[in-house]
Design a protein around this motif. Structure first.
Motif, short mmCIF file in Angstrom:
data_model
loop_
_atom_site.label_atom_id
_atom_site.label_comp_id
_atom_site.label_asym_id
_atom_site.label_seq_id
_atom_site.Cartn_x
_atom_site.Cartn_y
_atom_site.Cartn_z
N GLN A 1 -3.24 -9.83 38.99
CA GLN A 1 -2.73 -8.47 39.00
C GLN A 1 -3.82 -7.42 38.79
O GLN A 1 -3.57 -6.23 38.91
N PHE A 2 -5.04 -7.85 38.50
CA PHE A 2 -6.12 -6.92 38.22
C PHE A 2 -7.26 -7.03 39.24
O PHE A 2 -8.29 -6.37 39.08
N SER A 3 -7.10 -7.86 40.27
CA SER A 3 -8.13 -7.98 41.30
C SER A 3 -7.48 -8.38 42.62
O SER A 3 -6.33 -8.80 42.65
N ASP A 4 -8.23 -8.26 43.69
CA ASP A 4 -7.74 -8.63 45.02
C ASP A 4 -8.09 -10.08 45.30
O ASP A 4 -8.86 -10.39 46.22
N SER A 5 -7.56 -10.97 44.47
CA SER A 5 -7.86 -12.38 44.63
C SER A 5 -6.68 -13.25 44.21
O SER A 5 -5.78 -12.80 43.50
N THR A 6 -6.72 -14.48 44.67
CA THR A 6 -5.72 -15.50 44.35
C THR A 6 -6.46 -16.77 44.00
O THR A 6 -7.48 -17.09 44.62
N THR A 7 -5.95 -17.49 43.02
CA THR A 7 -6.56 -18.77 42.64
C THR A 7 -5.53 -19.88 42.82
O THR A 7 -4.37 -19.73 42.43
N ALA A 8 -6.00 -20.99 43.41
CA ALA A 8 -5.17 -22.20 43.53
C ALA A 8 -5.72 -23.25 42.57
O ALA A 8 -6.93 -23.50 42.53
N PHE A 9 -4.84 -23.80 41.77
CA PHE A 9 -5.19 -24.85 40.82
C PHE A 9 -4.50 -26.14 41.25
O PHE A 9 -3.34 -26.11 41.66
N VAL A 10 -5.18 -27.28 41.14
CA VAL A 10 -4.56 -28.58 41.30
C VAL A 10 -4.97 -29.42 40.10
O VAL A 10 -6.06 -29.24 39.54
N GLY A 11 -4.09 -30.30 39.69
CA GLY A 11 -4.43 -31.09 38.52
C GLY A 11 -3.50 -32.24 38.27
O GLY A 11 -2.63 -32.57 39.08
N GLN A 12 -3.71 -32.84 37.12
CA GLN A 12 -2.91 -33.98 36.70
C GLN A 12 -2.70 -33.86 35.20
O GLN A 12 -3.58 -33.40 34.46
N ARG B 1 3.96 -41.81 35.35
CA ARG B 1 3.79 -41.12 34.08
C ARG B 1 2.83 -39.93 34.14
O ARG B 1 3.06 -38.90 33.53
N HIS B 2 1.71 -40.07 34.83
CA HIS B 2 0.69 -39.03 34.87
C HIS B 2 0.79 -38.25 36.18
O HIS B 2 -0.01 -38.41 37.09
N ARG B 3 1.77 -37.37 36.26
CA ARG B 3 2.07 -36.64 37.49
C ARG B 3 0.99 -35.64 37.88
O ARG B 3 0.35 -35.04 37.02
N THR B 4 0.86 -35.42 39.18
CA THR B 4 -0.03 -34.38 39.69
C THR B 4 0.79 -33.11 39.92
O THR B 4 2.02 -33.15 40.04
N PHE B 5 0.10 -31.99 39.98
CA PHE B 5 0.76 -30.70 40.16
C PHE B 5 -0.21 -29.74 40.82
O PHE B 5 -1.42 -29.99 40.90
N GLY B 6 0.31 -28.61 41.26
CA GLY B 6 -0.51 -27.53 41.79
C GLY B 6 0.20 -26.21 41.58
O GLY B 6 1.43 -26.17 41.52
N SER C 1 -0.79 -12.42 34.81
CA SER C 1 -0.52 -12.55 36.24
C SER C 1 0.48 -13.66 36.50
O SER C 1 0.50 -14.67 35.79
N PRO C 2 1.34 -13.50 37.53
CA PRO C 2 2.36 -14.50 37.82
C PRO C 2 1.78 -15.76 38.46
O PRO C 2 0.79 -15.70 39.18
N LEU C 3 2.43 -16.88 38.20
CA LEU C 3 2.06 -18.14 38.85
C LEU C 3 3.29 -18.81 39.42
O LEU C 3 4.41 -18.62 38.93
N GLN C 4 3.08 -19.58 40.48
CA GLN C 4 4.13 -20.38 41.13
C GLN C 4 3.54 -21.75 41.39
O GLN C 4 2.39 -21.86 41.84
N GLY C 5 4.33 -22.81 41.14
CA GLY C 5 3.77 -24.14 41.34
C GLY C 5 4.80 -25.21 41.60
O GLY C 5 6.01 -24.96 41.64
N VAL C 6 4.29 -26.42 41.78
CA VAL C 6 5.12 -27.59 42.02
C VAL C 6 4.41 -28.81 41.44
O VAL C 6 3.18 -28.89 41.42
N GLN C 7 5.21 -29.74 40.91
CA GLN C 7 4.65 -31.01 40.45
C GLN C 7 5.37 -32.14 41.15
O GLN C 7 6.42 -31.93 41.77
#
Length: 112
Positions: free
Chosen positions: A69-80, A58-63, A45-51
Motif C-alpha cells: 500500500q506504500f509502493s508500486d510493487s507486489t511481492t509473491a511468497f512461496v513456502g512450506q 503434514r508439512h503443507r506448501t503455500f503461496g 498491506s493486504p495479502l491473498q493466498g492458498v495452501q
C-alpha cells in the motif's frame, strides 16, 4: 498439521496476520513489513493466498501475494510450514518482489 491462521513474525520484525483458511485452502490477511526500500511510511498491506488441500501431508506448501500500500510493487511468497516434535510451527518462505518500471527496457531492474 500446521495451521496458518494467526499472527506470524519473522526475524526482521515484520508480522503477518492470516485469517481463517477455507475448505479450498484459500486465505487472506495482512502484512506489516519492518523493512522496505522506500522513504514513505510503511503501511499494513493486504495479502491473498492458498495452501495445499487440508488432506495433504503434514508439512503443507503455500503461496501468497502482498500488494504493498506504500509502493508500486507486489511481492509473491512461496513456502512450506513445518511442525517440530514439540508442536512449534515454522514457516520457511522465499519471495520475489516486482516493482513498477516506466518502460520495458527497464524490466531487468524491476524484480528482486
Amino acid at each position: 498439521q500446521c495451521d496458518l491462521q494467526g499472527l506470524w513474525r519473522n526475524e526482521l520484525g515484520s508480522n503477518m496476520t492470516i485469517l481463517a483458511t477455507d475448505t479450498a485452502g484459500t486465505f487472506s490477511g495482512s502484512y506489516h513489513s519492518a523493512v522496505a526500500a522506500t522513504n514513505k511510511q510503511i503501511l499494513v498491506s493486504p495479502l491473498q493466498g492458498v495452501q495445499q488441500h487440508p488432506s495433504a501431508k503434514r508439512h503443507r506448501t503455500f503461496g501468497f501475494t502482498v500488494q504493498w500500500q506504500f509502493s508500486d510493487s507486489t511481492t509473491a511468497f512461496v513456502g512450506q510450514c513445518f511442525v517440530d516434535r514439540h508442536g512449534k510451527e515454522t514457516l520457511e518462505t522465499t519471495w520475489l518482489l516486482r516493482e513498477e518500471v516506466l518502460s520495458h527496457k527497464d524490466t531487468w531492474k524491476a524484480t528482486r
